[in-house]
Scaffold this motif. Structure first.
Motif, short mmCIF file in Angstrom:
data_model
loop_
_atom_site.label_atom_id
_atom_site.label_comp_id
_atom_site.label_asym_id
_atom_site.label_seq_id
_atom_site.Cartn_x
_atom_site.Cartn_y
_atom_site.Cartn_z
N LEU A 99 28.15 -26.16 -11.51
CA LEU A 99 29.21 -26.21 -12.52
C LEU A 99 30.51 -25.81 -11.84
N ALA A 100 31.49 -26.71 -11.83
CA ALA A 100 32.73 -26.42 -11.11
C ALA A 100 33.94 -26.78 -11.95
N TYR A 101 34.94 -25.88 -11.90
CA TYR A 101 36.26 -26.16 -12.45
C TYR A 101 37.21 -26.34 -11.28
N ILE A 102 37.83 -27.51 -11.19
CA ILE A 102 38.71 -27.86 -10.08
C ILE A 102 40.12 -28.04 -10.64
N PRO A 103 41.00 -27.05 -10.46
CA PRO A 103 42.35 -27.16 -11.02
C PRO A 103 43.16 -28.26 -10.33
N GLN A 147 33.07 -30.49 -13.10
CA GLN A 147 31.84 -31.07 -12.57
C GLN A 147 30.66 -30.35 -13.22
N VAL A 148 29.79 -31.11 -13.85
CA VAL A 148 28.60 -30.57 -14.52
C VAL A 148 27.39 -31.31 -14.01
N THR A 205 24.25 -35.42 -14.62
CA THR A 205 25.28 -35.30 -13.60
C THR A 205 26.41 -36.28 -13.92
N TRP A 206 27.24 -36.59 -12.94
CA TRP A 206 28.31 -37.55 -13.14
C TRP A 206 27.92 -38.86 -12.48
N ALA A 207 28.63 -39.93 -12.85
CA ALA A 207 28.30 -41.25 -12.33
C ALA A 207 29.59 -42.02 -12.04
N PRO A 208 29.62 -42.89 -11.03
CA PRO A 208 28.54 -43.05 -10.05
C PRO A 208 28.49 -41.85 -9.11
N SER A 209 27.33 -41.60 -8.55
CA SER A 209 27.17 -40.45 -7.67
C SER A 209 26.51 -40.88 -6.37
N PRO A 210 27.26 -41.48 -5.46
CA PRO A 210 26.67 -41.96 -4.21
C PRO A 210 26.39 -40.84 -3.21
N GLY A 211 26.41 -39.59 -3.68
CA GLY A 211 26.24 -38.44 -2.81
C GLY A 211 27.46 -37.57 -2.94
N ALA A 212 27.37 -36.57 -3.81
CA ALA A 212 28.55 -35.76 -4.11
C ALA A 212 29.05 -34.99 -2.91
N GLY A 213 28.17 -34.71 -1.95
CA GLY A 213 28.61 -33.98 -0.78
C GLY A 213 28.87 -32.53 -1.09
N TYR A 270 33.32 -36.35 -10.93
CA TYR A 270 33.54 -35.37 -11.99
C TYR A 270 32.84 -35.85 -13.26
N SER A 271 32.60 -34.89 -14.15
CA SER A 271 32.05 -35.21 -15.47
C SER A 271 33.15 -35.43 -16.49
#
Length: 228
Positions: free
Chosen positions: A99-103, A84-85, A42-50, A73-74
Motif C-alpha cells: 500500500l503506497a501513497y506517492i505524492p 498503489q493498492v 492490484t492495478w492493471a496493466p501490471s507488466p511487473g511493478a518493479g 497505480y490503483s
C-alpha cells in the motif's frame, strides 16, 4: 472464484472507495483489478511493478514519471498523487500486500481534470530545483515469507528503501486510506463523512503479527483495535 473472507472485505472496500472517489472528484483515474483465480487485487496493466524505488534508494522525479506514464497505480488523485493498492490472498486470507501513497513531486496547489492532463504535464516537465517538493512516498508492506532481522513481516517504508519501521500487523485498506487523508488532505477529510466513516469487519479480526526477529517493545506502528 468469488472473493471470500479477508479478500471479500478488501475487494468490496476498494470498489466502494473507488466509486466514491471518482464520483466526488477526488480521483481522476481508477486502475484496479481483482484476479480471483490468482488471488490478487492490484492495478492493471501490471507488466511487473518493479521496486518501489525503481532507480535507487530514494524516490526521484524519474520514479514518479515511470509510475504515472506506465499507470502503475490503483487511483490517481486530482492533484496528481498516486495510490498503489496490491493485496495477495491465499484461501481468502491476506498473504501479502503493498500500500503506497506517492505524492505529486512538484510544489504548488495543482489540480488536474484527467489522467491525460497529468501525463502530458509529466512528459514535458523540466522543473527548476525550487519547484521540486521533497515529499516522501509512504508505503506499507506485509510479507511474512520474507521476514528476517531488520525486515519485519509488516513494515512502513518512508524516505529511503532501507527504512522498515515495524507495523502491528497487515494494514486494512480503510486504515490506510484514513491515514492518508487525515494526515495529507485535511480539507477533504473534514469535507467528506465517507472518509471519516470508513470501516471494515476485517479490522475486528486483526491480531498483532510481530515476528520472531522484532520485539513488540521496539519502536513500531500500532493502532487501537476496532470495536464491534
Amino acid at each position: 472464484m468469488a472473493p471470500s473472507s479477508d479478500s471479500k472485505w478488501i475487494v468490496n472496500d476498494l470498489r466502494n472507495i473507488r466509486d466514491f472517489f471518482v464520483g466526488a472528484g477526488i480521483a481522476i483515474d481508477a486502475n484496479d483489478v481483482y484476479d480471483g483465480e490468482r488471488g490478487r487485487l492490484t492495478w492493471a496493466p501490471s507488466p511487473g511493478a518493479g521496486s518501489l524505488f525503481q532507480f535507487g534508494v530514494h524516490t526521484t522525479l524519474e520514479d514518479y514519471q515511470y509510475w504515472c506514464l506506465d499507470r502503475q497505480y490503483s487511483l490517481m488523485l486530482l492533484d496528481g498523487s498516486l495510490l498503489q493498492v496490491s493485496y495477495f490472498f491465499t484461501d481468502g486470507q491476506v498473504y501479502s500486500h503493498r500500500l503506497a501513497y506517492i505524492p505529486f513531486p512538484l510544489a504548488g496547489d495543482r489540480t488536474f481534470a484527467s489522467a491525460y492532463e497529468v501525463t502530458e504535464f509529466v512528459s514535458n516537465m523540466h522543473p527548476e530545483p525550487s519547484d521540486v517538493a521533497l515529499q516522501a512516498v509512504v508505503r506499507f508492506d506485509y510479507d511474512p515469507s520474507n521476514a528476517r532481522p531488520g525486515h519485519a513481516a509488516s513494515h512502513l517504508t518512508i524516505n529511503r528503501s532501507s527504512c522498515r519501521i515495524e507495523v502491528r500487523t497487515w494494514v486494512a485498506l480503510p486504515t490506510f486510506i484514513q491515514l492518508v487523508f487525515r494526515e495529507f488532505y485535511p480539507e477533504l477529510w473534514q469535507a467528506h463523512d465517507f472518509l471519516r466513516g470508513l470501516g471494515t469487519a476485517a479490522l475486528l479480526d486483526q491480531q498483532p503479527t510481530f515476528g520472531a526477529y522484532d520485539a513488540p517493545a521496539d519502536p513500531h506502528v500500532n493502532w487501537r483495535p476496532a470495536v464491534a
